[in-house]
Design an enzyme around this catalytic site. Structure first.
Site, short mmCIF file in Angstrom:
data_model
loop_
_atom_site.label_atom_id
_atom_site.label_comp_id
_atom_site.label_asym_id
_atom_site.label_seq_id
_atom_site.Cartn_x
_atom_site.Cartn_y
_atom_site.Cartn_z
N ARG A 19 0.83 -1.21 0.00
CA ARG A 19 0.00 0.00 0.00
C ARG A 19 0.86 1.26 0.00
NH1 ARG A 19 -3.47 -0.65 5.03
NH2 ARG A 19 -1.50 -1.53 5.70
N ASN A 37 -5.91 -3.13 2.17
CA ASN A 37 -5.81 -4.57 2.37
C ASN A 37 -7.21 -5.14 2.54
OD1 ASN A 37 -3.01 -4.61 2.34
ND2 ASN A 37 -2.80 -4.58 4.55
#
EC number: 3.6.1.7
Length: 89
Positions: A19, A37
């Site tokens: 990320r 996620n």
């Protein structure tokens, strides 16, 4: 003209700063959206912006950061929500 896609990345993509690096790549390319996620171990993203920049982000997702092991990238057309920044959710 803008393009928008929803992306799901499968493999060893959580716990490898995916990320964080996705946000850096999005900033570099000038695309907007988000990355998060998912409970099933995948990473989901919504990306919108200039078509070439969105395509560049999707290409980056096939490799991800150095510690990631990407097995599959699923891309679907998504809605253009008019987002102006990219963030981690």
């Amino acid at each position: 003209m803008r393009s928008a896609v929803d992306v799901t990345v499968t493999g060893r993509v959580q716990g490898v700063s995916f990320r964080y690096y996705a946000e850096r790549e999005a900033d570099r390319l000038g695309v907007a959206g988000w990355v998060r996620n998912e409970p099933d171990g995948t990473v989901a993203a919504h990306v919108e912006g200039a078509p070439g920049a969105v395509d560049g982000f999707v290409r980056w997702c096939h490799d991800g950061p150095r510690l990631a092991h990407v097995e599959r990238v699923d891309v679907r057309d998504g809605p253009d929500e008019g987002l102006t920044s990219f963030g981690v959710r």
